[in-house]
Design a protein around this motif. Sequence first.
Motif, PDB file in Angstrom:
ATOM      1  N   ASP A 127       0.822  -1.212   0.000  1.00 18.62           N
ATOM      2  CA  ASP A 127       0.000   0.000   0.000  1.00 18.62           C
ATOM      3  C   ASP A 127       0.855   1.261   0.000  1.00 18.62           C
ATOM      4  O   ASP A 127       0.543   2.247  -0.683  1.00 18.62           O
ATOM      5  N   LEU A 128       1.973   1.240   0.731  1.00 15.06           N
ATOM      6  CA  LEU A 128       2.845   2.409   0.774  1.00 15.06           C
ATOM      7  C   LEU A 128       3.577   2.598  -0.556  1.00 15.06           C
ATOM      8  O   LEU A 128       3.704   3.725  -1.052  1.00 15.06           O
ATOM      9  N   ARG A 129       4.015   1.497  -1.148  1.00 14.55           N
ATOM     10  CA  ARG A 129       4.707   1.592  -2.436  1.00 14.55           C
ATOM     11  C   ARG A 129       3.756   2.081  -3.524  1.00 14.55           C
ATOM     12  O   ARG A 129       4.148   2.839  -4.416  1.00 14.55           O
ATOM     13  N   GLU A 130       2.515   1.660  -3.448  1.00 12.55           N
ATOM     14  CA  GLU A 130       1.529   2.103  -4.443  1.00 12.55           C
ATOM     15  C   GLU A 130       1.305   3.604  -4.356  1.00 12.55           C
ATOM     16  O   GLU A 130       1.227   4.302  -5.371  1.00 12.55           O
ATOM     17  N   ILE A 131       1.206   4.119  -3.133  1.00 16.03           N
ATOM     18  CA  ILE A 131       1.042   5.574  -2.970  1.00 16.03           C
ATOM     19  C   ILE A 131       2.248   6.302  -3.534  1.00 16.03           C
ATOM     20  O   ILE A 131       2.118   7.270  -4.304  1.00 16.03           O
ATOM     21  N   ALA A 132       3.452   5.839  -3.175  1.00 11.75           N
ATOM     22  CA  ALA A 132       4.675   6.517  -3.629  1.00 11.75           C
ATOM     23  C   ALA A 132       4.832   6.432  -5.134  1.00 11.75           C
ATOM     24  O   ALA A 132       5.525   7.271  -5.742  1.00 11.75           O
ATOM     25  N   GLY A 133       4.183   5.457  -5.764  1.00  8.13           N
ATOM     26  CA  GLY A 133       4.273   5.333  -7.215  1.00  8.13           C
ATOM     27  C   GLY A 133       3.784   6.570  -7.945  1.00  8.13           C
ATOM     28  O   GLY A 133       4.198   6.844  -9.076  1.00  8.13           O
ATOM     29  N   GLY A 134       2.907   7.334  -7.322  1.00  4.52           N
ATOM     30  CA  GLY A 134       2.438   8.570  -7.936  1.00  4.52           C
ATOM     31  C   GLY A 134       3.517   9.630  -8.041  1.00  4.52           C
ATOM     32  O   GLY A 134       3.356  10.613  -8.765  1.00  4.52           O
ATOM     33  N   TRP A 135       4.610   9.445  -7.316  1.00  5.08           N
ATOM     34  CA  TRP A 135       5.735  10.390  -7.349  1.00  5.08           C
ATOM     35  C   TRP A 135       6.972   9.723  -7.952  1.00  5.08           C
ATOM     36  O   TRP A 135       8.098  10.106  -7.665  1.00  5.08           O
TER      37      TRP A 135
ATOM     38  N   ASP B 171       8.466   9.839 -10.674  1.00  6.76           N
ATOM     39  CA  ASP B 171       9.410  10.677 -11.416  1.00  6.76           C
ATOM     40  C   ASP B 171      10.317  11.480 -10.487  1.00  6.76           C
ATOM     41  O   ASP B 171      11.332  12.015 -10.928  1.00  6.76           O
ATOM     42  N   ARG B 172       9.964  11.555  -9.206  1.00  8.40           N
ATOM     43  CA  ARG B 172      10.742  12.361  -8.256  1.00  8.40           C
ATOM     44  C   ARG B 172      11.285  11.580  -7.083  1.00  8.40           C
ATOM     45  O   ARG B 172      12.250  12.003  -6.447  1.00  8.40           O
ATOM     46  N   VAL B 173      10.681  10.436  -6.756  1.00 11.15           N
ATOM     47  CA  VAL B 173      11.052   9.680  -5.564  1.00 11.15           C
ATOM     48  C   VAL B 173      11.330   8.227  -5.949  1.00 11.15           C
ATOM     49  O   VAL B 173      10.490   7.574  -6.574  1.00 11.15           O
ATOM     50  N   ASP B 174      12.503   7.731  -5.585  1.00 11.00           N
ATOM     51  CA  ASP B 174      12.831   6.327  -5.820  1.00 11.00           C
ATOM     52  C   ASP B 174      12.190   5.468  -4.729  1.00 11.00           C
ATOM     53  O   ASP B 174      12.213   5.841  -3.545  1.00 11.00           O
ATOM     54  N   VAL B 175      11.626   4.344  -5.108  1.00 13.38           N
ATOM     55  CA  VAL B 175      11.006   3.422  -4.155  1.00 13.38           C
ATOM     56  C   VAL B 175      11.874   2.168  -4.067  1.00 13.38           C
ATOM     57  O   VAL B 175      12.171   1.543  -5.088  1.00 13.38           O
ATOM     58  N   ARG B 176      12.283   1.829  -2.849  1.00 12.11           N
ATOM     59  CA  ARG B 176      13.144   0.672  -2.630  1.00 12.11           C
ATOM     60  C   ARG B 176      12.543  -0.211  -1.532  1.00 12.11           C
ATOM     61  O   ARG B 176      12.015   0.294  -0.539  1.00 12.11           O
ATOM     62  N   THR B 177      12.664  -1.517  -1.717  1.00 14.84           N
ATOM     63  CA  THR B 177      12.186  -2.483  -0.730  1.00 14.84           C
ATOM     64  C   THR B 177      13.379  -3.263  -0.197  1.00 14.84           C
ATOM     65  O   THR B 177      14.239  -3.692  -0.975  1.00 14.84           O
TER      66      THR B 177
ATOM     67  N   THR C 181       3.870  17.456   0.675  1.00 13.06           N
ATOM     68  CA  THR C 181       4.518  18.578   1.344  1.00 13.06           C
ATOM     69  C   THR C 181       5.912  18.828   0.830  1.00 13.06           C
ATOM     70  O   THR C 181       6.321  19.976   0.593  1.00 13.06           O
ATOM     71  N   TRP C 182       6.681  17.756   0.631  1.00 12.10           N
ATOM     72  CA  TRP C 182       8.094  17.908   0.274  1.00 12.10           C
ATOM     73  C   TRP C 182       8.383  17.819  -1.219  1.00 12.10           C
ATOM     74  O   TRP C 182       9.351  18.405  -1.708  1.00 12.10           O
ATOM     75  N   PHE C 183       7.541  17.111  -1.963  1.00 10.82           N
ATOM     76  CA  PHE C 183       7.871  16.857  -3.364  1.00 10.82           C
ATOM     77  C   PHE C 183       6.768  17.245  -4.346  1.00 10.82           C
ATOM     78  O   PHE C 183       6.843  16.929  -5.528  1.00 10.82           O
ATOM     79  N   GLY C 184       5.746  17.947  -3.868  1.00 13.56           N
ATOM     80  CA  GLY C 184       4.720  18.475  -4.745  1.00 13.56           C
ATOM     81  C   GLY C 184       3.551  17.521  -4.965  1.00 13.56           C
ATOM     82  O   GLY C 184       3.487  16.447  -4.398  1.00 13.56           O
ATOM     83  N   GLU C 185       2.643  17.960  -5.809  1.00 13.25           N
ATOM     84  CA  GLU C 185       1.450  17.164  -6.088  1.00 13.25           C
ATOM     85  C   GLU C 185       1.798  15.891  -6.862  1.00 13.25           C
ATOM     86  O   GLU C 185       2.828  15.817  -7.542  1.00 13.25           O
ATOM     87  N   VAL C 186       0.910  14.907  -6.752  1.00 16.27           N
ATOM     88  CA  VAL C 186       1.104  13.648  -7.461  1.00 16.27           C
ATOM     89  C   VAL C 186       1.188  13.905  -8.957  1.00 16.27           C
ATOM     90  O   VAL C 186       0.574  14.834  -9.489  1.00 16.27           O
ATOM     91  N   SER C 187       2.009  13.084  -9.645  1.00 20.49           N
ATOM     92  CA  SER C 187       2.193  13.252 -11.089  1.00 20.49           C
ATOM     93  C   SER C 187       0.850  13.074 -11.807  1.00 20.49           C
ATOM     94  O   SER C 187       0.078  12.168 -11.474  1.00 20.49           O
ATOM     95  N   GLY C 188       0.636  13.945 -12.818  1.00 17.10           N
ATOM     96  CA  GLY C 188      -0.621  13.984 -13.536  1.00 17.10           C
ATOM     97  C   GLY C 188      -1.010  12.734 -14.224  1.00 17.10           C
ATOM     98  O   GLY C 188      -2.068  12.563 -14.701  1.00 17.10           O
TER      99      GLY C 188
END
Length: 500
Positions: free
Chosen positions: A442-450, A452-458, A493-500
């Motif tokens: 669930d957390l990785r899915e949310i971060a997927g919207g960012w 282009d700006r945030v790397d997701v690592r498990t 807050t830190w990286f802007g709105e979710v990618s369009g």
Amino acid sequence: MNNSDVIVVGAGPAGLMLAAELRLAGVRPLVLERQPTPRHTQKAHGLSGQILHLLRYRGILDRFEAATTDPVPPPRFPYGGVHLDLTRLVDPPLGALPLRQHRLEQLLAERAVELGAEIRRGHEVVRLSQDEDVVTAEVRGPDGTYEVTARYLVGCDGGRSRIREMAGIPFPGTTYPEVNRIAEVRVHESVTVLENGDLEAPGLRVRAGYTRTDRGVFAVGSLTPGVLMMQTTEEDPSEVDNDEPMPLEEMRESIRRVLGADLPLGEVTRLSRYQFQARQAERYRDGRVLLAGDAAHLLPATGVALNAGMLDSVNLAWKLAAEVQGRAPDGLLDTYHAERHYAGARALLQTQAQVALRRGQDAAGEALRAVFQELLADEQPARRLGALVAGADLRYPTGDGHPLTGTFAPDLVLHTDQGTTSVAELLHAARPVLLDLAGRDDLREIAGGWADRVDVRTAKADDRPADALLIRPDGHLAWVGGEPESLRDALTTWFGEVSG
């Protein structure tokens, strides 16, 4: 007219670190340095504090370690006339890397240029103006005067900053009357260094550490066999120029005044003088003009300024890049002042405490130092003070209730399907990272919207502090926990709105 994304004024450690960090973030910096050639004045003698961890998180600390010819000293540091001895600690919060400042600046300049930054030496900013869209600098160079425009300009031009002056930013504080003179010398043939570090010379014996007389303070110690570090401190109400070269005879005369006798000096490898100031800019930003390093703060103790100034640059770079690239959320750049002004105030706190400790010359002053030294014999006070000096105790105010949010990310050992890695390795590219430590889809899915700006690592960690960590490019934690909606809020807050 020349154009750039960001003009950096000053090719000292803060300015060069900023240029490299901006390039990592994809921004084009132009560094303008007034001096025509790199400086060789021996000011700082090395790096210490949290910046060493940050360089390791960038994967370049070994480059700086390879450049030093001096042995890494044990974690034992002067602190306002007493000694902060961390050698008993398994994991001391404060360490040091001996590296002369001209060599440090050379390495930082090489890295900035490798990454694509442009450095112009012999180019002085003589006037600047700004409007809603750009800042314009009038520059005097070897071939005449020209103008350069950019989205932002950062003054990294030292304690006498012309940029701060031209921006009209007040710089309140205190200039202390002591003049400090430093010499690094080889042991003279007529001087004997005793087993306890004391010096014996014809007609003179000087104890290791601090010698206080009614004329000032003399300090001596050795980190390298056969080489002595000496310092005198004398009251002098006139202001000195820290950048003006100091002749050897000035050091000899100062030693003679303080000790009342001559001390033979061997071959000299470093001479410098400085006068302590405790000053902090009222604001680190004025529109499109910002300050970092000594232009933003002067600290009345040694071994602190480089750490604080280079960390200013790391904090600022990714935020400035987001603004230039049009992806910054509202108020992001203002957090630079909020966080680093707070960090500067913490640095002023502990360095001004050093002033109080070292300035007392009467029996009460001696008693204060004696009691303070006794307290530092215990692990917890020594550890706490070491972290304060290093800047390792910082927790930026975030409003988040988790005790780790706002602190520097711990360097966890991480186990992945591809093998073992670490938090430090994840930050080599200076990109934000969501580190999932609990297999939370669930957390990785949310971060997927960012994405282009945030790397997701498990990964898995032996000692997991939380389900997930959101790590900023500067290594500080933007969010810690496992609650999906609070993660979404932190990303916005830190990286802007979710990618369009």
